[in-house]
Design a protein around this motif. Structure first.
Motif, mmCIF file in Angstrom:
data_model
loop_
_atom_site.group_PDB
_atom_site.id
_atom_site.type_symbol
_atom_site.label_atom_id
_atom_site.label_comp_id
_atom_site.label_asym_id
_atom_site.label_seq_id
_atom_site.Cartn_x
_atom_site.Cartn_y
_atom_site.Cartn_z
ATOM 1 N N PHE A 84 0.937 -1.251 0.026
ATOM 2 C CA PHE A 84 0.207 -0.035 -0.065
ATOM 3 C C PHE A 84 0.835 1.246 -0.216
ATOM 4 O O PHE A 84 0.727 2.128 -0.734
ATOM 5 N N CYS A 85 1.764 1.434 0.887
ATOM 6 C CA CYS A 85 2.780 2.583 0.958
ATOM 7 C C CYS A 85 3.625 2.742 -0.273
ATOM 8 O O CYS A 85 3.957 3.833 -0.804
ATOM 9 N N ALA A 86 4.169 1.630 -0.744
ATOM 10 C CA ALA A 86 4.979 1.493 -2.023
ATOM 11 C C ALA A 86 3.935 2.190 -3.298
ATOM 12 O O ALA A 86 4.455 3.216 -4.136
ATOM 13 N N ALA A 87 2.788 1.834 -3.265
ATOM 14 C CA ALA A 87 1.650 2.586 -4.328
ATOM 15 C C ALA A 87 1.657 3.918 -4.185
ATOM 16 O O ALA A 87 1.453 4.928 -4.948
ATOM 17 N N ILE A 88 1.582 4.368 -2.784
ATOM 18 C CA ILE A 88 1.347 5.737 -2.503
ATOM 19 C C ILE A 88 2.722 6.427 -2.999
ATOM 20 O O ILE A 88 2.586 7.639 -3.626
ATOM 21 N N LEU A 89 3.731 5.977 -2.604
ATOM 22 C CA LEU A 89 4.984 6.778 -3.148
ATOM 23 C C LEU A 89 5.184 6.676 -4.645
ATOM 24 O O LEU A 89 5.459 7.833 -5.168
ATOM 25 N N VAL A 90 4.910 5.701 -5.280
ATOM 26 C CA VAL A 90 4.961 5.919 -6.753
ATOM 27 C C VAL A 90 4.020 6.757 -7.235
ATOM 28 O O VAL A 90 4.556 7.750 -8.138
ATOM 29 N N THR A 91 2.883 6.976 -6.883
ATOM 30 C CA THR A 91 1.666 7.818 -7.331
ATOM 31 C C THR A 91 2.140 9.267 -6.838
ATOM 32 O O THR A 91 1.725 10.144 -7.731
ATOM 33 N N LYS A 92 2.475 9.660 -5.702
ATOM 34 C CA LYS A 92 2.623 10.973 -5.306
ATOM 35 C C LYS A 92 3.943 11.323 -5.681
ATOM 36 O O LYS A 92 4.325 12.772 -5.944
ATOM 37 N N ARG A 93 4.993 10.542 -5.746
ATOM 38 C CA ARG A 93 6.672 11.214 -5.841
ATOM 39 C C ARG A 93 7.147 10.562 -7.138
ATOM 40 O O ARG A 93 8.250 11.291 -7.545
ATOM 41 N N GLY A 94 6.660 9.552 -7.743
ATOM 42 C CA GLY A 94 7.138 9.081 -9.054
ATOM 43 C C GLY A 94 7.963 7.681 -8.634
ATOM 44 O O GLY A 94 8.471 7.353 -7.640
ATOM 45 N N ASN A 95 8.244 7.094 -9.797
ATOM 46 C CA ASN A 95 8.954 5.933 -9.667
ATOM 47 C C ASN A 95 10.244 6.000 -9.392
ATOM 48 O O ASN A 95 10.829 5.013 -8.526
ATOM 49 N N GLY A 96 11.231 7.090 -9.839
ATOM 50 C CA GLY A 96 12.451 7.161 -9.362
ATOM 51 C C GLY A 96 12.674 7.260 -7.998
ATOM 52 O O GLY A 96 13.629 7.104 -7.263
ATOM 53 N N HIS A 97 11.867 8.418 -7.382
ATOM 54 C CA HIS A 97 11.833 8.881 -5.888
ATOM 55 C C HIS A 97 11.717 7.504 -5.018
ATOM 56 O O HIS A 97 12.322 7.160 -4.101
ATOM 57 N N PHE A 98 10.682 6.537 -5.562
ATOM 58 C CA PHE A 98 10.361 5.582 -4.894
ATOM 59 C C PHE A 98 11.481 4.693 -4.674
ATOM 60 O O PHE A 98 11.693 4.166 -3.587
ATOM 61 N N ILE A 99 12.240 4.253 -5.744
ATOM 62 C CA ILE A 99 13.223 3.301 -5.569
ATOM 63 C C ILE A 99 14.314 3.794 -4.796
ATOM 64 O O ILE A 99 15.227 3.166 -4.068
ATOM 65 N N ARG A 100 14.554 5.070 -4.700
ATOM 66 C CA ARG A 100 15.840 5.915 -3.968
ATOM 67 C C ARG A 100 15.395 5.710 -2.596
ATOM 68 O O ARG A 100 16.134 5.565 -1.771
ATOM 69 N N ASN A 101 13.941 6.086 -2.498
ATOM 70 C CA ASN A 101 13.675 6.204 -0.903
ATOM 71 C C ASN A 101 13.560 4.653 -0.207
ATOM 72 O O ASN A 101 13.951 4.625 0.820
#
Length: 390
Positions: free
Chosen positions: A68-85
């Motif tokens: 759930f949190c992964a989907a939030i991060l990708v949606t709000k911050r983008g795929n690149g930010h998600f993997i760095r985070n």
């Protein structure tokens, strides 16, 4: 749609803190006498039931929340930010804490042999192993979570594919039929209760179980109306959970012998020669129904902001990372006393949590380590300065 899903924060914290309860209970349950590092001579079957019950849904729930949190991060911050985070918040803590934990636990085992009146069988066994397998201990969830995040990142490079997958995963027929079948098939050759995938080598059953639950969590973010619709089935799910957990306890096999534990330690194998399909299916249904009840209960009763629950959620990550060595340091001296098992459990659990919260507040929360685990937090002085009129 609301900006923050408070029940997700609260459930994540509770799932991690339940890990402390689970590991504390292992020392005082007779079923786990050959399988834990700080087992005590004083035991009660109550702690077997507590450990096994929490084991059924604690980590499955965590991976639903993680998706759930992964989907939030990708949606709000983008795929690149998600993997760095995720590399910073998941992979880096794993790389830092695993060698530290293994080093401390090795020293503690030496101490146990010298100090304890009755050294646990597993400690004696581990001290005799000449070429031990690399064990990720209680940090295995970080290792798998990072793998799932990397796959999720790759899948999100194809928006059409990921959208289709998330639509399929959340369909009732998948949740009710396909998910139990896949999980049961993956766990069919494992011992029951199912073990944690402690080895560095990826295990297919962990992908079939935790990986699919991660994807289910991601799908629930994009199709959150499913959660609302599922609330009408809350009471029937509670009934199913009670029945399957009762059947699970009734069908449980005998506890593993020390020889079986020795083979598992030396080879990393936790397979059985003969499959008890009924037991595996009952275990799967107990896992899924208990996880669903916990998730829906969280949405129903924990979906509001509270500064204390948010603080607990932030602290829970640190507490889970450091709790095993602390718990052992408390339980080992207690093993030489004649206190009843309930008193020892209460003392060891409360002491570990107290040390965890104190160390988080004064040594982690506003430090570089706190930023690594939970992001930057404004200190009380900074908050006061921001709130003051200019």
């Amino acid at each position: 749609m609301q900006q923050r899903f408070h029940y997700i924060d609260n459930l994540r914290g509770l799932a991690l803190l339940l890990g402390v309860v689970f590991h504390a209970a292992l020392a005082y349950g007779p079923y786990f006498h050959n399988m834990w590092l700080s087992v005590d001579a004083n035991k009660h079957v109550l702690f077997d039931y507590l450990a096994m019950w929490t084991h059924l849904f604690r980590m499955p729930l965590f991976f639903v929340i993680a998706g759930f949190c992964a989907a939030i991060l990708v949606t709000k911050r983008g795929n690149g930010h998600f993997i760095r985070n995720r590399s910073k918040r998941v992979l880096l803590p794993f790389v830092i804490f695993l060698p530290l934990t293994l080093l401390v636990l090795f020293q503690l085992m030496v101490w146990v042999v010298e100090f304890s009146d009755h050294p646990p069988p597993l400690v004696n066994l581990l001290m005799a192993v000449k070429e031990p397998q690399i064990n990720t201990m209680h940090l295995w969830f970080l290792w798998y979570l990072m793998q799932f995040c990397a796959l999720f990142w790759l899948l999100n490079k194809n928006q059409r594919l990921i959208s289709k997958l998330l639509e399929v995963v959340v369909k009732p027929v998948f949740i009710v039929v396909a998910l139990p079948v896949v999980i049961s098939a993956g766990m069919a050759h494992l011992v029951v209760p199912f073990p944690a995938p402690h080895t560095l080598q990826p295990q297919l059953w962990a992908y079939c179980t935790y990986g699919l639950l991660f994807m289910l969590g991601a799908s629930l973010y994009h199709h959150h109306n499913i959660v609302l619709a599922a609330l009408r089935y809350f009471k029937p799910l509670v009934l199913v959970a009670c029945l399957t957990v009762g059947a699970y306890f009734y069908l449980l096999p005998e506890a593993p012998s020390l020889e079986q534990v020795r083979i598992a330690v030396n080879t990393g194998e936790t397979r059985v020669a003969h499959i008890n399909l009924l037991l595996v299916v009952v275990q799967t249904l107990a896992i899924l129904s208990c996880t669903a009840v916990a998730y829906l209960a969280g949405y129903r009763w924990l979906n509001q902001y509270n500064e204390y629950s948010r603080y607990i959620s932030d602290a829970s990550y640190w507490i889970y990372l450091m709790h095993i060595p602390v718990l052992m340091c408390v339980q080992i001296p207690l093993s030489n006393t004649l206190l009843p098992a309930l008193a020892k459990f209460t003392i060891s659990l409360s002491t570990t949590l107290l040390i965890g919260f104190i160390s988080y507040h004064f040594g982690v929360r506003y430090t570089v380590l706190g930023m690594l685990l939970n992001g930057a937090k404004a200190t009380p002085m900074q908050s006061k300065a921001m709130d003051s009129p200019r």
